[in-house]
Design a protein around this motif. Structure first.
Motif, PDB file in Angstrom:
ATOM      1  N   PHE A 115       3.264 -10.326   2.849  1.00  0.00           N
ATOM      2  CA  PHE A 115       2.475 -11.546   2.725  1.00  0.00           C
ATOM      3  C   PHE A 115       3.268 -12.621   1.994  1.00  0.00           C
ATOM      4  O   PHE A 115       3.956 -12.342   1.028  1.00  0.00           O
ATOM      5  CB  PHE A 115       1.174 -11.272   1.970  1.00  0.00           C
ATOM      6  N   GLU A 125       2.951   3.570  -7.322  1.00  0.00           N
ATOM      7  CA  GLU A 125       1.647   3.766  -6.673  1.00  0.00           C
ATOM      8  C   GLU A 125       1.433   2.758  -5.545  1.00  0.00           C
ATOM      9  O   GLU A 125       0.892   3.088  -4.490  1.00  0.00           O
ATOM     10  CB  GLU A 125       0.512   3.660  -7.695  1.00  0.00           C
ATOM     11  N   MET A 135       3.329   3.987  -2.735  1.00  0.00           N
ATOM     12  CA  MET A 135       2.715   5.206  -2.216  1.00  0.00           C
ATOM     13  C   MET A 135       1.591   4.911  -1.234  1.00  0.00           C
ATOM     14  O   MET A 135       1.378   5.652  -0.270  1.00  0.00           O
ATOM     15  CB  MET A 135       2.176   6.062  -3.363  1.00  0.00           C
ATOM     16  N   VAL A 136       0.876   3.835  -1.481  1.00  0.00           N
ATOM     17  CA  VAL A 136      -0.205   3.460  -0.554  1.00  0.00           C
ATOM     18  C   VAL A 136       0.360   3.335   0.858  1.00  0.00           C
ATOM     19  O   VAL A 136      -0.192   3.878   1.819  1.00  0.00           O
ATOM     20  CB  VAL A 136      -0.890   2.134  -0.980  1.00  0.00           C
ATOM     21  N   ARG A 150      -8.597   2.413  -4.225  1.00  0.00           N
ATOM     22  CA  ARG A 150      -8.065   1.496  -5.234  1.00  0.00           C
ATOM     23  C   ARG A 150      -7.434   0.275  -4.571  1.00  0.00           C
ATOM     24  O   ARG A 150      -7.530  -0.844  -5.078  1.00  0.00           O
ATOM     25  CB  ARG A 150      -7.048   2.211  -6.114  1.00  0.00           C
ATOM     26  N   LYS A 172       0.660  -9.984  -2.434  1.00  0.00           N
ATOM     27  CA  LYS A 172      -0.625  -9.332  -2.655  1.00  0.00           C
ATOM     28  C   LYS A 172      -0.411  -7.938  -3.211  1.00  0.00           C
ATOM     29  O   LYS A 172      -0.766  -6.953  -2.563  1.00  0.00           O
ATOM     30  CB  LYS A 172      -1.379  -9.202  -1.326  1.00  0.00           C
ATOM     31  N   ARG A 201     -10.180  -2.074  -3.532  1.00  0.00           N
ATOM     32  CA  ARG A 201     -10.739  -2.812  -4.650  1.00  0.00           C
ATOM     33  C   ARG A 201      -9.935  -4.088  -4.926  1.00  0.00           C
ATOM     34  O   ARG A 201     -10.492  -5.151  -5.170  1.00  0.00           O
ATOM     35  CB  ARG A 201     -10.762  -1.952  -5.918  1.00  0.00           C
ATOM     36  N   VAL A 202      -8.620  -3.964  -4.887  1.00  0.00           N
ATOM     37  CA  VAL A 202      -7.786  -5.105  -5.254  1.00  0.00           C
ATOM     38  C   VAL A 202      -7.737  -6.133  -4.129  1.00  0.00           C
ATOM     39  O   VAL A 202      -7.860  -7.327  -4.369  1.00  0.00           O
ATOM     40  CB  VAL A 202      -6.359  -4.656  -5.592  1.00  0.00           C
ATOM     41  N   ASP A 203      -7.548  -5.674  -2.899  1.00  0.00           N
ATOM     42  CA  ASP A 203      -7.311  -6.632  -1.835  1.00  0.00           C
ATOM     43  C   ASP A 203      -7.577  -5.955  -0.487  1.00  0.00           C
ATOM     44  O   ASP A 203      -6.793  -5.138  -0.028  1.00  0.00           O
ATOM     45  CB  ASP A 203      -5.853  -7.096  -1.911  1.00  0.00           C
ATOM     46  N   MET A 257      -1.957  -2.262   5.152  1.00  0.00           N
ATOM     47  CA  MET A 257      -1.260  -1.036   4.768  1.00  0.00           C
ATOM     48  C   MET A 257      -1.716   0.146   5.614  1.00  0.00           C
ATOM     49  O   MET A 257      -1.394   1.295   5.315  1.00  0.00           O
ATOM     50  CB  MET A 257      -1.543  -0.720   3.296  1.00  0.00           C
ATOM     51  N   GLY A 258      -2.543  -0.097   6.604  1.00  0.00           N
ATOM     52  CA  GLY A 258      -2.968   0.993   7.481  1.00  0.00           C
ATOM     53  C   GLY A 258      -4.226   1.714   7.013  1.00  0.00           C
ATOM     54  O   GLY A 258      -4.530   2.795   7.495  1.00  0.00           O
ATOM     55  N   ILE A 259      -4.947   1.121   6.064  1.00  0.00           N
ATOM     56  CA  ILE A 259      -6.150   1.788   5.558  1.00  0.00           C
ATOM     57  C   ILE A 259      -7.370   1.371   6.387  1.00  0.00           C
ATOM     58  O   ILE A 259      -7.630   0.180   6.550  1.00  0.00           O
ATOM     59  CB  ILE A 259      -6.376   1.434   4.071  1.00  0.00           C
ATOM     60  N   PHE A 305       1.289   6.822   2.225  1.00  0.00           N
ATOM     61  CA  PHE A 305       0.090   7.588   2.565  1.00  0.00           C
ATOM     62  C   PHE A 305      -0.462   7.217   3.942  1.00  0.00           C
ATOM     63  O   PHE A 305      -0.860   8.076   4.714  1.00  0.00           O
ATOM     64  CB  PHE A 305      -1.019   7.301   1.546  1.00  0.00           C
ATOM     65  N   PHE A 306      -0.525   5.931   4.197  1.00  0.00           N
ATOM     66  CA  PHE A 306      -1.309   5.491   5.340  1.00  0.00           C
ATOM     67  C   PHE A 306      -0.486   5.031   6.536  1.00  0.00           C
ATOM     68  O   PHE A 306      -1.040   4.736   7.577  1.00  0.00           O
ATOM     69  CB  PHE A 306      -2.262   4.359   4.913  1.00  0.00           C
ATOM     70  N   ARG A 340      -4.978  10.746  -1.261  1.00  0.00           N
ATOM     71  CA  ARG A 340      -4.785   9.552  -0.461  1.00  0.00           C
ATOM     72  C   ARG A 340      -6.074   8.730  -0.358  1.00  0.00           C
ATOM     73  O   ARG A 340      -6.040   7.504  -0.379  1.00  0.00           O
ATOM     74  CB  ARG A 340      -4.244  10.010   0.890  1.00  0.00           C
ATOM     75  N   ARG A 382       6.532  -1.876   0.086  1.00  0.00           N
ATOM     76  CA  ARG A 382       5.271  -1.344   0.620  1.00  0.00           C
ATOM     77  C   ARG A 382       5.309  -1.339   2.141  1.00  0.00           C
ATOM     78  O   ARG A 382       4.881  -0.393   2.791  1.00  0.00           O
ATOM     79  CB  ARG A 382       4.096  -2.190   0.145  1.00  0.00           C
ATOM     80  N   ALA A 383       5.830  -2.445   2.688  1.00  0.00           N
ATOM     81  CA  ALA A 383       5.916  -2.527   4.138  1.00  0.00           C
ATOM     82  C   ALA A 383       6.858  -1.454   4.676  1.00  0.00           C
ATOM     83  O   ALA A 383       6.577  -0.815   5.685  1.00  0.00           O
ATOM     84  CB  ALA A 383       6.386  -3.918   4.556  1.00  0.00           C
ATOM     85  N   PHE A 438      -6.303   6.573  -3.393  1.00  0.00           N
ATOM     86  CA  PHE A 438      -5.361   5.455  -3.311  1.00  0.00           C
ATOM     87  C   PHE A 438      -5.911   4.372  -2.388  1.00  0.00           C
ATOM     88  O   PHE A 438      -5.787   3.181  -2.674  1.00  0.00           O
ATOM     89  CB  PHE A 438      -4.002   5.937  -2.803  1.00  0.00           C
ATOM     90  N   PHE A 442      -1.138  -4.555  -5.292  1.00  0.00           N
ATOM     91  CA  PHE A 442      -2.370  -3.920  -5.745  1.00  0.00           C
ATOM     92  C   PHE A 442      -2.325  -3.860  -7.260  1.00  0.00           C
ATOM     93  O   PHE A 442      -1.706  -2.976  -7.849  1.00  0.00           O
ATOM     94  CB  PHE A 442      -2.506  -2.527  -5.134  1.00  0.00           C
ATOM     95  N   LYS A 443      -2.971  -4.818  -7.892  1.00  0.00           N
ATOM     96  CA  LYS A 443      -2.943  -4.883  -9.354  1.00  0.00           C
ATOM     97  C   LYS A 443      -3.643  -3.690  -9.959  1.00  0.00           C
ATOM     98  O   LYS A 443      -4.534  -3.115  -9.352  1.00  0.00           O
ATOM     99  CB  LYS A 443      -3.620  -6.173  -9.820  1.00  0.00           C
ATOM    100  N   GLY A 444      -3.231  -3.355 -11.160  1.00  0.00           N
ATOM    101  CA  GLY A 444      -3.826  -2.200 -11.827  1.00  0.00           C
ATOM    102  C   GLY A 444      -3.168  -0.893 -11.385  1.00  0.00           C
ATOM    103  O   GLY A 444      -3.526   0.174 -11.858  1.00  0.00           O
ATOM    104  N   MET A 445      -2.225  -0.993 -10.456  1.00  0.00           N
ATOM    105  CA  MET A 445      -1.495   0.197 -10.033  1.00  0.00           C
ATOM    106  C   MET A 445      -0.022  -0.010 -10.373  1.00  0.00           C
ATOM    107  O   MET A 445       0.458  -1.132 -10.434  1.00  0.00           O
ATOM    108  CB  MET A 445      -1.668   0.421  -8.521  1.00  0.00           C
TER     109      MET A 445
END
Lengths: 287, 250, 316
Positions: B86, B99, B102-103, C179, B90, C182-184, C191-193, B106-107, C173, B154-155, C176, B92-95
């Protein structure tokens, strides 16, 4: 018969409009969804009740006094309490105003007990008969008062310096700050206005129906329905939203029974939220 | 020439009366770096949002290889192997940094569903983008250059076949820019097709194999960096009518 | 693993404690454990996924009513648990599909609306005893203390289950994904979610634990009515507990429940008439003074600076 129900609905709707207007102004300007709004309405009802009981002043005459009291309470509440967390997350401010609601409701129980109260005016139960239809005086006067207050509010926001600064803050806080507007104070004035409109609505409700400190929650949700129906950002919209809700409630009470009225209102509430036209969400100011 | 990996036909997006992207055709070939340039408001970011499915198309079709992806959900497209960054970061705050990455693991396309697998993969990528030292810090405390790297990481964790970069260089100083450019080159060398939107000419011209130029939502030119630099339409769009005329008469 | 050692010690303590407690303290502790479980449950949807489900008490009410209705039709308590959970989960999915598309204020208020609308429906439902409510068969035991202990352990099992779930969530997962949502939410999609699916699932889990608690509560108290089990104040208490302890943490909800429930119980026993006033003040002060919760305040050592900074951030 249908026309008579319609009349009752419209007359009740005027007061609902007033309830929604105060709520909607506060929401639109400060982004605060005030879950204590219903309790402020009931507080207005009790103050009106007090004045009537001890000074024997008619509830319609004492409206300015009730509004002034609620303005002061609302101003202080926002200035010295809500402003301290106004920029927090949505659910934090929601919880905060809910805490205020719990506090106010209990405070009113301490002051006036949990008993049902009502104001018995000399003209209660009497009606104007026009074209074969009944116009109960309390509802008719209530509707007229609500209409006048709505017009005055619109005039105030459009034509006065304070009203303009409220709009400026709602539109762009940074720009307003640069123009010398104090946002904290403006928020407090806005909340004061919202509270005073709530108080006025409470005065009007008090002559129409009985009340106790526990009914505030239902009133808050109705305020929300009205604000959403009318579109957040429009004074006339709130009035119109109030009338729509008034009509729906009166009809559902008649055809489905009094106890189902709330089922309809709250189901409608959820449906409106989910399906509301996109336009309602985007607008965030009083323009 | 290699295969077409991403294809758009008549891609259109209207916002009310405004046509943000107007019937754009494009072909991106596997393994290339494809630049998209154009003045502000040309519709570049909108086009990117259309490709990854964050906005629905008003008209037209987009294909990933032979699979039609327009009309599909964004998460599905991401899992197919089309990742984006982006322009406005963007994170992911708080992570933590790790982490965040990792998002993606994971996905994404790689589909590392186990915690330890995802963590291992994320650690590799964090290393690759040069954030290994920061991996356990909360992203809330990082500066812009580092956040841009996280976007990229992340990408990458999605293990994309196509990577869309939305102004990854904006706001960076020349040294940081150089590093990111090298990183993009490395990623591309590993076989990832890259589509980049960029304002910084030096970066696009230096990196891209081919460039598409957009202006007011339409494609006005396409070609190699050299061709684009010479193109009359492009010069007009960028520098205005008057400059173009003066150039002609000179 | 290390951070779970102290809680494990507390769990052992909680298991051996009942014989040494008076009925009064056993009851208070049971209340704390009950709220801790519901706060763990709301933490899934509101803490991790960031969807402020203001009407979460609706699942508590549904759980309580399913158990009450079935027990009145001769079912044993344990047999009512699966129907209770299934009903609540189905309800959360059916409501969630439209309502979880809303964000922020709108979701919070819509979930509150769902709660109030459901309460009004139950108010008119003959099979649920309408506004008069329902009485449940009393739990029989050797002594009152034995009955207290029975419910204490039922709630404790529910709490342990919800904590285990949250621990799993932290390293999974699914967690994750929540979370990230929650943020965005757009960022999460990119991200594929599968965000709609994840949100619905999160609310369903939240509903599951809340309904379980509702079922146990109904049997424990043995009388329920709509005004009590659908009371929005219960949702708000869960929120305040989550805030006090710290949202999206495993143990924050328990810490919050201990603090708030002990305070309100102590206040309740001494000043019944101003209970609401004190509760209201606690709620307001919590939001203003510790918006990020006690856990955050004490992680890496307490500092006044951070306390003041957290407060100032939200001031105008």
């Amino acid at each position: 018969m249908i026309i008579q129900i319609l009349i009752n609905g419209i007359l009740l709707g005027g007061v609902y409009g007033l309830i929604g207007l105060g709520f909607s102004i506060v929401w639109g300007v400060t982004s605060l969804i005030n879950l204590a709004h219903g309790s402020l309405v009931i507080l207005g009802a009790y103050i009106s009740f007090w004045i009537f009981q001890y000074a024997h002043i008619d509830p319609f005459v004492s409206i300015p006094l009730v509004m002034l009291s609620l303005f002061i309470i609302g101003y202080l509440m926002q200035r010295y309490i809500f402003n301290l967390a106004i920029k927090a997350d949505v659910f934090l401010t929601l919880i905060m105003t809910f805490g205020m609601d719990v506090l106010l409701a209990q405070l009113m129980i301490v002051m006036w007990s949990a008993d049902w109260r009502s104001i018995a005016t000399s003209y209660q139960g009497k009606s104007l008969i026009f074209g074969g239809y009944l116009f109960p005086y309390t509802r008719l006067l209530g509707f007229v008062a609500a209409l006048i207050l709505t017009i005055l509010t619109a005039y105030f926001l459009d034509r006065t310096k304070t009203g303009q600064s409220i709009k400026a803050v709602a539109l762009d806080m940074m720009a307003a700050r640069l123009m010398g507007v104090n946002p904290g104070k403006t928020y407090a004035i806005t909340f004061g206005i919202g509270a005073s409109l709530a108080g006025a609505a409470g005065s009007l409700l008090a002559v129409m129906q009985s009340f106790n400190p526990a009914v505030g929650g239902g009133i808050t949700l109705r305020a929300f329905v009205v604000a959403i129906l009318g579109g957040l950002g429009s004074v006339e919209g709130a009035f119109l939203g109030g009338i729509i809700l008034g009509i729906i409630e009166t009809f559902s009470a008649f055809y489905l029974g009094e106890s189902f009225k709330n089922v309809v209102t709250f189901t409608l509430f959820v449906i409106i939220l989910v399906t509301r036209p996109r336009g309602l969400l985007g607008k965030k100011y009083y323009g | 020439m290699s295969e077409v990996i991403l294809k758009g036909r008549g891609v259109t997006k209207k916002f009310g009366g405004l046509v943000a992207v107007n019937s754009v055709d494009f072909d991106v070939y596997e393994g290339e770096i494809f630049g998209i340039i154009g003045p502000n408001g040309a519709g570049k970011t909108t086009l990117m949002n259309l490709i990854v499915g964050l906005l629905p198309l008003s008209d037209g079709e987009i294909y990933f290889r032979n699979l039609k992806i327009s009309g599909k959900k964004a998460f599905y497209i991401a899992r197919l192997g089309i990742a984006r960054t982006f322009q406005i970061v963007k994170p992911f705050k708080g992570m933590t940094v790790l982490e965040n990455v990792m998002v993606g693991a994971f996905f994404g396309h790689g589909n590392y569903s186990k915690f330890n697998e995802a963590k291992e993969r994320a650690e590799e990528i964090v290393e690759l983008v040069g954030l290994a030292e920061k991996k356990d810090e909360l992203v809330d405390h990082l500066n812009l250059a580092q956040l841009k790297r996280i976007e990229l990481a992340r990408a990458l964790a999605l293990e994309p076949e196509v990577l869309l970069l939305d102004e990854v260089m904006a706001g960076l100083n020349p040294a940081e820019m150089e590093k990111i450019m090298n990183l993009v080159r490395d990623i591309n060398k590993k076989g990832v097709t890259v589509i980049m939107i960029e304002h910084i000419m030096k970066a696009v011209m230096g990196l891209s194999n081919r460039i598409m130029v957009m202006h007011f939502g339409t494609k006005i030119a396409e070609g190699t960096p050299e061709e684009i630099a010479q193109n009359e339409e492009v010069i007009k769009a960028y520098l205005g009518e008057r400059y173009s005329k003066r150039r002609k008469s000179a | 693993m290390k951070k779970h050692l102290i809680p494990l010690g507390f769990l052992v303590l909680l298991i051996i404690l009942p014989p040494f407690l008076t009925g009064y303290w056993l009851r208070i502790l049971t209340g704390v454990i009950m709220f801790a479980t519901m706060t763990e449950a709301i933490n899934i949807i509101a803490g991790y996924a960031g969807y402020p489900a203001f009407g979460n008490v609706v699942f508590f009410g549904i759980g309580a009513y399913v158990t009450a209705i079935l027990m009145n039709h001769g079912f044993g308590f344990y047999l009512t648990l699966i129907p209770s959970i299934v009903t609540a989960v189905l309800f959360s999915v059916i409501i969630g599909l439209p309502v979880l598309r809303l964000r922020g204020h709108y979701f919070a208020i819509a979930s509150l609306g769902v709660n109030v609308a459901t309460m009004e429906v139950v108010n008119n439902l003959k099979i649920a005893g309408a506004a008069e409510g329902l009485t449940l068969p009393l739990k029989k035991g050797a002594s009152p203390h034995a009955v207290y202990t029975y419910f204490y352990f039922l709630f404790l099992i529910a709490l342990v289950l919800s904590v285990l779930f949250t621990i799993w969530l932290e390293r999974n997962r699914f967690g994750f994904g929540l979370r990230a949502i929650r943020v965005d939410e757009d960022g999460a999609l990119a991200m594929g979610i599968n965000t709609p699916y994840y949100k619905t699932l999160a609310w369903a889990y939240s509903a599951m634990f809340t309904a379980l608690v509702g079922s146990i509560y109904a049997y424990w108290i043995s009388y329920i009515d709509p005004e009590t089990v659908f009371d929005p104040i219960i949702s708000v208490k869960m929120f305040v507990m989550m805030l006090l302890g710290g949202a999206s943490t495993v143990y924050g909800p328990i810490i919050g429940a201990v603090i708030l429930e002990l305070i309100t119980e102590l206040v309740w026993s001494k000043f019944v008439s101003i209970h609401g006033i004190v509760l209201g003040i606690i709620i307001i002060l919590t939001v203003i003074l510790i918006p990020k919760g006690f856990l955050d305040l004490f992680t890496g050592g307490f500092s006044w600076k951070r306390l003041v900074q957290n407060i100032k951030e939200n001031m105008i």
